[in-house]
Scaffold this active site. Sequence first.
Site, PDB file in Angstrom:
ATOM      1  N   ASP A 242       0.826  -1.202   0.000  1.00 56.38           N
ATOM      2  CA  ASP A 242       0.000   0.000   0.000  1.00 56.38           C
ATOM      3  C   ASP A 242       0.868   1.265   0.000  1.00 56.38           C
ATOM      4  OD1 ASP A 242      -1.302  -2.280   1.109  1.00 56.38           O
ATOM      5  OD2 ASP A 242      -2.884  -1.008   1.926  1.00 56.38           O
ATOM      6  N   HIS A 244      -1.098   4.455  -0.631  1.00 58.14           N
ATOM      7  CA  HIS A 244      -2.157   5.323  -0.112  1.00 58.14           C
ATOM      8  C   HIS A 244      -1.914   6.825  -0.296  1.00 58.14           C
ATOM      9  CE1 HIS A 244      -5.193   2.718   1.491  1.00 58.14           C
ATOM     10  NE2 HIS A 244      -4.310   1.976   2.118  1.00 58.14           N
ATOM     11  N   ASP A 271      -4.107  -0.453  -3.386  1.00 57.49           N
ATOM     12  CA  ASP A 271      -4.272   0.643  -2.428  1.00 57.49           C
ATOM     13  C   ASP A 271      -3.242   1.748  -2.644  1.00 57.49           C
ATOM     14  OD1 ASP A 271      -6.357  -0.798  -1.407  1.00 57.49           O
ATOM     15  OD2 ASP A 271      -5.679  -0.743   0.669  1.00 57.49           O
ATOM     16  N   ASP A 274      -6.466   6.966  -1.902  1.00 57.08           N
ATOM     17  CA  ASP A 274      -7.187   7.156  -0.635  1.00 57.08           C
ATOM     18  C   ASP A 274      -6.222   7.431   0.510  1.00 57.08           C
ATOM     19  OD1 ASP A 274      -9.826   7.056  -1.443  1.00 57.08           O
ATOM     20  OD2 ASP A 274     -10.049   4.900  -1.108  1.00 57.08           O
ATOM     21  N   ARG A 275      -6.769   8.066   1.542  1.00 57.10           N
ATOM     22  CA  ARG A 275      -6.038   8.423   2.763  1.00 57.10           C
ATOM     23  C   ARG A 275      -5.083   9.599   2.536  1.00 57.10           C
ATOM     24  NH1 ARG A 275      -8.782   6.677   7.122  1.00 57.10           N
ATOM     25  NH2 ARG A 275      -8.889   4.424   7.284  1.00 57.10           N
ATOM     26  N   ASN A 303      -8.440  -3.153  -2.277  1.00 55.87           N
ATOM     27  CA  ASN A 303      -9.819  -2.874  -1.871  1.00 55.87           C
ATOM     28  C   ASN A 303     -10.154  -1.389  -1.937  1.00 55.87           C
ATOM     29  OD1 ASN A 303      -8.013  -2.763   0.540  1.00 55.87           O
ATOM     30  ND2 ASN A 303      -9.875  -2.146   1.599  1.00 55.87           N
ATOM     31  N   HIS A 304      -9.141  -0.520  -2.000  1.00 54.91           N
ATOM     32  CA  HIS A 304      -9.401   0.916  -2.106  1.00 54.91           C
ATOM     33  C   HIS A 304      -9.505   1.399  -3.545  1.00 54.91           C
ATOM     34  CE1 HIS A 304      -9.390   2.757   1.949  1.00 54.91           C
ATOM     35  NE2 HIS A 304      -8.807   1.624   2.272  1.00 54.91           N
ATOM     36  N   HIS A 352      -3.575  -8.474  -3.111  1.00 55.20           N
ATOM     37  CA  HIS A 352      -3.653  -7.424  -2.103  1.00 55.20           C
ATOM     38  C   HIS A 352      -4.040  -7.939  -0.724  1.00 55.20           C
ATOM     39  CE1 HIS A 352      -4.052  -3.456  -0.425  1.00 55.20           C
ATOM     40  NE2 HIS A 352      -5.232  -3.793   0.046  1.00 55.20           N
ATOM     41  N   ARG A 402     -12.174  -6.834  10.512  1.00 49.31           N
ATOM     42  CA  ARG A 402     -12.651  -5.661   9.774  1.00 49.31           C
ATOM     43  C   ARG A 402     -14.170  -5.663   9.617  1.00 49.31           C
ATOM     44  NH1 ARG A 402      -8.242  -3.581   6.526  1.00 49.31           N
ATOM     45  NH2 ARG A 402      -6.474  -5.001   6.530  1.00 49.31           N
ATOM     46  N   HIS A 429      -2.190  -4.769   2.477  1.00 44.88           N
ATOM     47  CA  HIS A 429      -3.495  -4.581   3.118  1.00 44.88           C
ATOM     48  C   HIS A 429      -3.451  -4.216   4.596  1.00 44.88           C
ATOM     49  CE1 HIS A 429      -7.810  -4.881   3.121  1.00 44.88           C
ATOM     50  NE2 HIS A 429      -7.907  -6.051   3.710  1.00 44.88           N
TER      51      HIS A 429
END
Length: 499
Positions: A242, A244, A271, A274-275, A303-304, A352, A402, A429
């Site tokens: 990730d 991000h 990923d 995002d963030r 997943n993002h 991922h 989660r 992840h």
Amino acid sequence: MPSADDLKALGNEQLKLQHYDKAVTFYTKAIDLSPSSIYYANRAQAHIKMENFGLALNDSTEAIKLDKNYLKAYYRRAVAYSGMLQYKKSLNDVRTVLKFAPADKNAQRLEKNLVRVINRIRFENAIQVDDESSIFDDIDYDIGDENDNGLHLDIEVTKADKRNKIHQVVNVKMTEEYVEKMIELFKNKGTLPKKHAYAIVAAAKELFKAENTLVEIGIKRQKTAGSEYQNDAVKKITVCGDTHGQFYDVLRIFETFGKVSKDHTYLFNGDFVDRGSWSCEVAFLIYSLKLLYPNNLYVDRGNHEADDMNQVYGFQDEVKAKYTERLFKCFSESFNSLPYSTLIGQEYLVLHGGLFSNDDVTLDDIRGIDRHKNRQPPKEGIQMEMLWTDPQPENGRAPSKRGIGLQFGPDVTKKFCDKNHLRKVIRSHEVRDGGYEIEHDGRLVTVFSAPNYCDSQNNLGAVVELTLEGDEYKEEYRTFKAAPHPDIPPMAYCKNNLF
């Protein structure tokens, strides 16, 4: 021996210090001594901070069972539901809070943002078009930009009539010079000309769409009936987890471990948006490098890379703020073209999330996935599990912390690797303090490449380097610290703060 209240106080101290694991430990000890709605709700807050929304949901529900009037537990459960993308359930809980505490500012803010998200999802579902249409077919690549920021990009658009609709295919002639100028432009807070932005995403999408759901690289040369077949083995592959939207840390990756080239392949394992508040810059850099080195840069879907996550965790609002709503839709369509996994040298499966709820899954099952069937990742089945699952130290399987997917143990990993003749599985992840962790008796590796994640975790970043020596890949795990960056906080553009 400390009392339950003493342990709660210690947990509160760790929570303030952002040592969430330690906070959970103290709250758990307090609960073991004297179960209390307050202790459960506090532990739920620590789980929320770690994005363990399933565990936070369980703790909030236990708190409500012990005290049905404890409003903080309803609020925490609302946050947990929103983190699990169950917005209507979240709204029910937050409205319970507002019924008895109408002046609660946090609950007011959460209700407002939930209503906005729910209405937007309802609207987008209402205007959903058929699967044959493409946002790229309606883009005018002849648009003029008021300022090209000194960038020149050769864009070629061809049009074809398909089922009585004109489809546009975009080809971009990317250059090293363009990538270098683009990086400098981003460092100076600039944005790409809109025509370039649309074209880069469109052209990269075509490359991703042409790849298999299971991309296979680094395949050793083999002989059958006297003739060689398959690809030349890739000599060096760097696997990144990730990132991000942490653009300056992505630049540090290339500065530290080497640039993409015909001798150095990179794989970004999902990923990448995002963030972080430079998700646009990260995406454009990765896509541009894909165009420059189509056989030496690969991307797995995370997943993002999905609409529901982008609506909550900042990417959609960032693209709208820096460019246009239409460009976000272009990115969304490009994410739907991303492969789900990569097989390196027939020995390393990179994906991922993690493994599956069924021991019978094979690499051929992954190869057979029609990822273009759905505009967004399914909420169940092996595609969902490839994006969402996590390892656990115990054998067997368990519900996900989660609240989405599941957890799998060392025995599950061993069976999968043995069945599919793999040396190990590489996944991402999850944050790891040291940047990576070798798990499940050495058959599973978690790698995370966003150091000091969200400017708060103080973790290292890491990559996995696979270098071909003779007929085998040598593994090396390399770490790096966070790079300095402008004073812009994570999710600075996000308008839907659900946490």
